[in-house]
Design a protein around this motif. Structure first.
Motif, short mmCIF file in Angstrom:
data_model
loop_
_atom_site.label_atom_id
_atom_site.label_comp_id
_atom_site.label_asym_id
_atom_site.label_seq_id
_atom_site.Cartn_x
_atom_site.Cartn_y
_atom_site.Cartn_z
N LYS A 1 3.40 14.86 -12.14
CA LYS A 1 4.01 14.86 -13.46
C LYS A 1 5.18 15.84 -13.40
O LYS A 1 5.00 17.00 -13.04
CB LYS A 1 3.02 15.29 -14.55
CG LYS A 1 3.65 15.34 -15.93
CD LYS A 1 2.68 15.83 -16.99
CE LYS A 1 3.37 15.90 -18.37
NZ LYS A 1 2.44 16.39 -19.42
N LEU A 2 6.37 15.37 -13.73
CA LEU A 2 7.57 16.18 -13.64
C LEU A 2 8.09 16.52 -15.03
O LEU A 2 7.96 15.74 -15.97
CB LEU A 2 8.66 15.42 -12.86
CG LEU A 2 8.26 14.89 -11.48
CD1 LEU A 2 9.41 14.08 -10.89
CD2 LEU A 2 7.86 16.03 -10.55
N ASP A 3 8.70 17.71 -15.14
CA ASP A 3 9.33 18.07 -16.40
C ASP A 3 10.76 17.53 -16.43
O ASP A 3 11.19 16.81 -15.52
CB ASP A 3 9.28 19.58 -16.64
CG ASP A 3 10.08 20.39 -15.62
OD1 ASP A 3 10.88 19.78 -14.88
OD2 ASP A 3 9.90 21.62 -15.56
N ASP B 1 -9.37 18.36 -15.34
CA ASP B 1 -9.60 17.09 -16.00
C ASP B 1 -10.00 16.05 -14.96
O ASP B 1 -9.60 16.11 -13.79
CB ASP B 1 -8.33 16.62 -16.71
CG ASP B 1 -8.00 17.47 -17.93
OD1 ASP B 1 -8.78 18.39 -18.24
OD2 ASP B 1 -6.94 17.21 -18.56
N LEU B 2 -10.77 15.05 -15.41
CA LEU B 2 -11.26 14.02 -14.50
C LEU B 2 -10.98 12.64 -15.09
O LEU B 2 -11.27 12.38 -16.26
CB LEU B 2 -12.76 14.17 -14.26
CG LEU B 2 -13.45 13.05 -13.46
CD1 LEU B 2 -12.91 12.98 -12.04
CD2 LEU B 2 -14.96 13.23 -13.46
N GLN B 3 -10.44 11.76 -14.25
CA GLN B 3 -10.27 10.36 -14.59
C GLN B 3 -11.01 9.51 -13.57
O GLN B 3 -10.79 9.66 -12.37
CB GLN B 3 -8.78 9.97 -14.59
CG GLN B 3 -8.54 8.49 -14.86
CD GLN B 3 -8.84 8.10 -16.30
OE1 GLN B 3 -8.42 8.77 -17.24
NE2 GLN B 3 -9.57 7.00 -16.47
N VAL B 4 -11.90 8.67 -14.05
CA VAL B 4 -12.62 7.72 -13.19
C VAL B 4 -12.07 6.33 -13.44
O VAL B 4 -11.90 5.92 -14.60
CB VAL B 4 -14.14 7.76 -13.46
CG1 VAL B 4 -14.84 6.59 -12.76
CG2 VAL B 4 -14.73 9.08 -12.98
N VAL B 5 -11.79 5.61 -12.37
CA VAL B 5 -11.35 4.21 -12.47
C VAL B 5 -12.26 3.37 -11.58
O VAL B 5 -12.43 3.67 -10.40
CB VAL B 5 -9.88 4.04 -12.04
CG1 VAL B 5 -9.48 2.56 -12.14
CG2 VAL B 5 -8.96 4.90 -12.87
N GLU B 6 -12.83 2.33 -12.17
CA GLU B 6 -13.67 1.40 -11.42
C GLU B 6 -12.99 0.03 -11.45
O GLU B 6 -12.67 -0.48 -12.53
CB GLU B 6 -15.06 1.31 -12.04
CG GLU B 6 -15.77 2.65 -12.14
CD GLU B 6 -17.06 2.57 -12.93
OE1 GLU B 6 -17.50 1.42 -13.24
OE2 GLU B 6 -17.63 3.62 -13.28
N VAL B 7 -12.77 -0.55 -10.29
CA VAL B 7 -12.16 -1.88 -10.19
C VAL B 7 -13.19 -2.81 -9.56
O VAL B 7 -13.54 -2.66 -8.38
CB VAL B 7 -10.87 -1.87 -9.37
CG1 VAL B 7 -10.25 -3.27 -9.32
CG2 VAL B 7 -9.87 -0.87 -9.95
N LEU C 1 -0.46 17.91 -11.19
CA LEU C 1 -0.82 17.04 -10.07
C LEU C 1 -1.95 16.11 -10.49
O LEU C 1 -2.80 16.48 -11.29
CB LEU C 1 -1.31 17.86 -8.87
CG LEU C 1 -0.41 18.96 -8.30
CD1 LEU C 1 -1.21 19.81 -7.32
CD2 LEU C 1 0.80 18.35 -7.61
N ILE C 2 -1.95 14.92 -9.91
CA ILE C 2 -3.15 14.08 -9.96
C ILE C 2 -3.56 13.83 -8.52
O ILE C 2 -2.77 13.35 -7.69
CB ILE C 2 -2.94 12.77 -10.74
CG1 ILE C 2 -4.27 12.00 -10.82
CG2 ILE C 2 -1.81 11.92 -10.18
CD1 ILE C 2 -4.27 10.88 -11.84
N ASN D 1 -8.10 15.34 -11.62
CA ASN D 1 -8.76 14.68 -10.51
C ASN D 1 -8.94 13.20 -10.82
O ASN D 1 -9.23 12.83 -11.97
CB ASN D 1 -10.13 15.31 -10.23
CG ASN D 1 -10.01 16.65 -9.53
OD1 ASN D 1 -9.13 16.85 -8.69
ND2 ASN D 1 -10.88 17.59 -9.86
N LEU D 2 -8.78 12.38 -9.80
CA LEU D 2 -8.95 10.93 -9.94
C LEU D 2 -10.00 10.45 -8.96
O LEU D 2 -9.93 10.74 -7.77
CB LEU D 2 -7.63 10.22 -9.67
CG LEU D 2 -7.69 8.68 -9.55
CD1 LEU D 2 -8.10 8.05 -10.89
CD2 LEU D 2 -6.37 8.12 -9.06
N ILE D 3 -10.98 9.73 -9.47
CA ILE D 3 -11.96 9.04 -8.62
C ILE D 3 -11.73 7.55 -8.81
O ILE D 3 -11.85 7.03 -9.91
CB ILE D 3 -13.40 9.42 -8.98
CG1 ILE D 3 -13.65 10.90 -8.71
CG2 ILE D 3 -14.39 8.56 -8.19
CD1 ILE D 3 -15.03 11.38 -9.12
N MET D 4 -11.39 6.89 -7.71
CA MET D 4 -11.09 5.46 -7.74
C MET D 4 -12.11 4.72 -6.88
O MET D 4 -12.21 4.94 -5.68
CB MET D 4 -9.68 5.24 -7.16
CG MET D 4 -9.31 3.80 -6.96
SD MET D 4 -8.71 3.10 -8.49
CE MET D 4 -8.33 1.44 -7.95
#
Length: 378
Positions: A219-221, A353-359, A229-230, A320-323
């Motif tokens: 993410k940039l300003d 922070d946490l983002q979970v993505v399930e495909v 960061l992610i 954080n991203l969990i894919m």
């Protein structure tokens, strides 16, 4: 030193996210190059050859293809939940019953863009020219990523999908993420595999996974400095059964030879909870930005330096991203998730922070094979 692009049709080239879009900020960045020669040739009122020679420092390709949003909306049904406590987001994407017969071709430009840096890098390391005038058609079967074992392509698919969904969907916090370039060139075992295979066709074997973060976005300003960061862990599984997901998240069972006690080791939760706030992948990304687009990402490079110094580093916020991507189990309910979405998972102890993505796919291997068979062949 030059970078060359040839196209048989200007319109088709535009659809492939190339032409001037192959360069940072598109044509606006071209005057910054030390010297550029643009050679155009017209035939039947179409530009049939397009070539850019960057002399001196030059401009080199970054990841520049936007996600095919329409294709994604036709392909995947979105089950999105409200963020929990403002720091946990869960997104479930389930393949719709009818898959578009042209889906692989619609996803192809994004995958080519994601792999382009590594393809060029590995070709140079093993001694293959990507110049369009080079007479090396026999070497096409040795080029990354098409020559990799199927299991390796499955893993790459998951990592590219991490970038694809990050750039296309809204995550926890509502941040606007950019993926300037992927880190695939740092897959050391792939480099050795390709080097050996190019010299001995009998050297086909399994490939070990890449160490470190599977995916990093920024993410940039307004100045272009990194303010967040992610960092992602992306995993593919052929069948997302309950037992497989449990092992994926908690690790495999290990038996202590001395006392016979069984405990789980590894797993995504353990890896993501203990990860360094600014991981090694940020240094790798910074190195790529310096090489590929030092001027265009100058502010990002400086801000990364400030975060990476050993003494008094400037902290950067992190998500954080969990894919998890793979084929759904035989019996699953509509909208059934793999991980809890109503509360923050109790196994998650990181402060970020946490983002979970399930495909969830059906016959995902067929789609992966189709995509990777199409890369640089259309």
């Amino acid at each position: 030193m030059g970078y060359h692009l040839n196209f048989s049709d200007f319109a088709a080239a535009s659809e492939r996210c190339f032409v001037l879009a192959d360069f940072p900020d598109q044509c606006e960045k071209i005057p910054a190059c030390d010297k550029i020669n643009l050679l155009f040739k017209r035939q039947a009122n179409l530009i049939i050859a397009y070539r850019i020679d960057c002399i001196g420092r030059g401009l080199k390709p970054m990841h520049d293809c936007r996600p095919p949003s329409r294709a994604l909306s036709r392909w995947l049904q979105n089950f999105e939940s409200d963020p929990v406590d403002g720091r946990y987001g869960h997104l479930l994407l389930v393949e719709k019953p009818a898959r578009d017969s042209d889906l692989g071709n619609q996803l192809r430009p994004y995958f080519e863009s994601a792999h382009r840096d590594a393809r060029e890098f590995f070709a140079g390391e093993i001694g293959i020219s990507l110049h369009p005038d080079a007479d090396e058609d026999d070497d096409a079967s040795l080029l990354y990523p098409g020559c990799l074992p199927d299991t390796a392509k499955r893993g790459l698919f998951g990592e590219v999908m991490a970038g694809l969904v990050t750039e296309n969907y809204e995550f926890v916090g509502g941040h606007e993420w950019s993926v300037p370039i992927f880190l695939f060139r740092y897959h050391a075992d792939v480099e050795k595999y390709l080097f050996d295979l190019a010299r001995d066709a009998e050297r086909e074997r399994a490939v070990f996974g890449r160490l470190g973060s599977d995916f990093i976005g920024l993410k940039l300003d307004d100045r272009g400095a990194v303010v967040r960061l992610i960092v992602g862990e992306a995993k593919w599984r052929g069948e997302l059964s309950d037992a497989e997901v449990e092992t994926l998240m908690l690790g495999k069972w290990k038996t202590n030879k001395r006392n016979g006690q069984r405990t789980r080791r590894g797993g995504i939760w353990a890896e993501i909870n203990r990860d360094i706030d600014v991981p090694h992948g940020v240094r790798q990304l910074q190195r790529l930005l310096r090489e590929r687009d030092r001027d265009g990402h100058a502010a990002a490079i400086v801000s990364m330096d400030k975060a990476l110094v050993l003494r008094n580093p400037v902290p950067i916020a992190r998500t954080n991203l969990i894919m998890i991507v793979g084929n759904g189990k035989a019996k699953r309910g509509e909208g059934e998730a793999l991980l809890t979405w109503e509360t923050i998972p109790e196994e998650y102890t990181s402060p970020h922070d946490l983002q979970v993505v399930e495909v969830i796919l059906k016959d995902g291997e067929d789609l992966i094979d189709e995509i990777y068979d199409l890369l640089w062949k259309v």
